[in-house]
Write a protein that holds these residues in place. Structure first.
Motif, mmCIF file in Angstrom:
data_model
loop_
_atom_site.group_PDB
_atom_site.id
_atom_site.type_symbol
_atom_site.label_atom_id
_atom_site.label_comp_id
_atom_site.label_asym_id
_atom_site.label_seq_id
_atom_site.Cartn_x
_atom_site.Cartn_y
_atom_site.Cartn_z
ATOM 1 N N VAL A 180 0.843 -1.203 0.000
ATOM 2 C CA VAL A 180 0.000 0.000 0.000
ATOM 3 C C VAL A 180 0.875 1.248 0.000
ATOM 4 N N ARG A 181 1.900 1.249 0.813
ATOM 5 C CA ARG A 181 2.770 2.428 0.891
ATOM 6 C C ARG A 181 3.483 2.670 -0.435
ATOM 7 N N ALA A 221 -7.917 9.153 9.215
ATOM 8 C CA ALA A 221 -6.676 8.425 8.947
ATOM 9 C C ALA A 221 -5.570 9.374 8.498
ATOM 10 N N ARG A 222 -5.927 10.413 7.740
ATOM 11 C CA ARG A 222 -4.933 11.390 7.283
ATOM 12 C C ARG A 222 -4.477 12.306 8.420
ATOM 13 N N GLY A 258 5.872 2.822 11.324
ATOM 14 C CA GLY A 258 6.944 1.893 11.021
ATOM 15 C C GLY A 258 6.826 0.625 11.831
ATOM 16 N N HIS A 259 7.822 -0.242 11.684
ATOM 17 C CA HIS A 259 7.863 -1.518 12.389
ATOM 18 C C HIS A 259 9.258 -1.736 12.960
ATOM 19 N N LEU A 316 -0.073 3.036 13.532
ATOM 20 C CA LEU A 316 -0.124 4.181 12.624
ATOM 21 C C LEU A 316 0.083 3.739 11.179
ATOM 22 N N ALA A 317 0.968 2.756 10.968
ATOM 23 C CA ALA A 317 1.173 2.246 9.613
ATOM 24 C C ALA A 317 -0.116 1.650 9.059
ATOM 25 N N LEU A 318 -0.843 0.937 9.896
ATOM 26 C CA LEU A 318 -2.102 0.341 9.453
ATOM 27 C C LEU A 318 -3.134 1.429 9.178
#
Length: 360
Positions: free
Chosen positions: A106-107, A243-244, A258-259, A335-337
């Motif tokens: 997605v990113r 979400a934005r 991030g992860h 946050l990534a999700l």
């Protein structure tokens, strides 16, 4: 490996088995994989062996064995089992890595996440009457099939209504061309484009025309303008705006999505996060199905489901820390999700020709 990747992997195995003479059957246009139901085996399951058994003139279990041999060696597939009368059940390597692969896709692809080339061999001619719902539906279908690689031409039986342009509709030709046509014939709206624009504006009008299945009557009342959760369009756009907003809030707190920061390991997407990630993973298949079936309503329903799952996730697993809490690996992963959900909502609305504002 995402569900879309797995579907393509199984399809390649079918094609290879046919090319090698191990199966004598037509290769399907696509292979559907679904998340295993509670109590089932593996991460995903597929019924393609049962579908191919009759044309291949073989027992489904034998077809499954042929395909199992070819899928099991693929990277990302940990184990393939045959269950029941011939279902294939897949266990993927490193499920957390698979989750991250979805978010990475997605990113990297942005609003084009879910676009593909499955229809690249198709040259299509859509034709519709001089009626606003038919025109808007044909325009949305054009966008869906082009996103899957098809080439498209749209014609209208008569000269276009000038107000269609304000709804974003374009038509390539007028009159009935002497070539094979695919008719776009939804139940008429019962109003003109000008009337709908005056009452609803372009975004609500397009949603109202596209959200119901073509054989259902479109509800085009003032409910489409209500700014409340009972209005699905507002809920979808509000989920996108929320979400934005989250990355902006995170930036003020000094962290980004991030992860695995500081070696803490990947965050497990379970609980309320799991349904949202599954919907995001399934998004490419929904877009392809919407294109194949000429059904933009499928995309609208997918966006509603993503919005609903996003709010459940947001309320249960807040991506931003509260009070004196410090940002953690879990917040970064959440946050990534959330960012991925916003991208999916924006991309889906774009395909329907509807704006996705960042502020409501």
């Amino acid at each position: 490996m995402t569900p879309a990747d797995l579907s393509r992997t199984v399809l390649r195995a079918v094609r290879r088995a046919v090319d090698e003479g191990a199966l004598r059957a037509p290769v399907p246009a696509r292979v559907r994989v679904e998340r295993t139901r509670p109590g089932g085996s593996g991460d995903y399951a597929c019924a393609v062996a049962l579908q191919l058994a009759a044309p291949a003139a073989l027992p489904a279990l034998e077809v499954a064995a042929v395909l199992r041999e070819r899928v099991a060696a693929e990277p990302g597939v940990g184990r393939v089992e045959i269950t029941g009368p011939g279902f294939l059940s897949f266990t993927l390597d490193a499920p957390a890595t698979g989750d991250r692969a979805v978010l990475d896709a997605v990113r990297e692809q942005g609003l084009a996440y879910g676009h593909g080339d499955a229809l690249r061999e198709e040259i299509l001619q859509f034709h519709h009457a001089r009626e606003v719902r038919a025109a808007v539906t044909a325009h949305a279908v054009r966008r869906l099939v082009v996103a899957q690689g098809a080439r498209v031409r749209v014609s209208c039986a008569e000269a276009s209504d000038p107000d269609w342009a304000r709804l974003g509709v374009t038509v390539d030709a007028h009159g009935t061309p002497p070539v094979p046509l695919t008719g776009i014939r939804p139940v008429p709206a019962g109003a003109t484009a000008g009337e709908l624009l005056e009452q609803l504006g372009p975004d609500a009008a397009r949603w109202g025309l596209l959200r119901p299945a073509g054989h259902d009557r479109a509800a085009l009342g003032p409910d489409l303008l209500v700014q409340g959760e009972a209005n699905p369009l507002f809920r979808v756009r509000y989920a996108h705006a929320r979400a934005r907003a989250l990355p902006r809030g995170a930036a003020l707190l000094g962290f980004t999505a991030g992860h695995d920061p500081d070696g803490e390991g990947p965050y497990p997407y379970d609980g309320a996060a799991r349904p949202l990630l599954d919907l995001i993973a399934d998004h490419p298949g929904v877009l392809l199905a919407g294109a194949r079936h000429r059904a933009p309503d499928r995309v609208a329903r997918q966006l509603e489901a993503v919005a609903h799952a996003f709010f459940d996730f947001h309320d249960s697993c807040p991506p931003l820390p509260a009070g004196d809490e410090k940002p953690s690996a879990a917040h970064r992963a959440r946050l990534a999700l959330a960012e991925a959900a916003g991208t999916v909502l924006a991309g889906g609305l774009s395909l329907l020709g509807i704006r996705a504002p960042e502020h409501l």
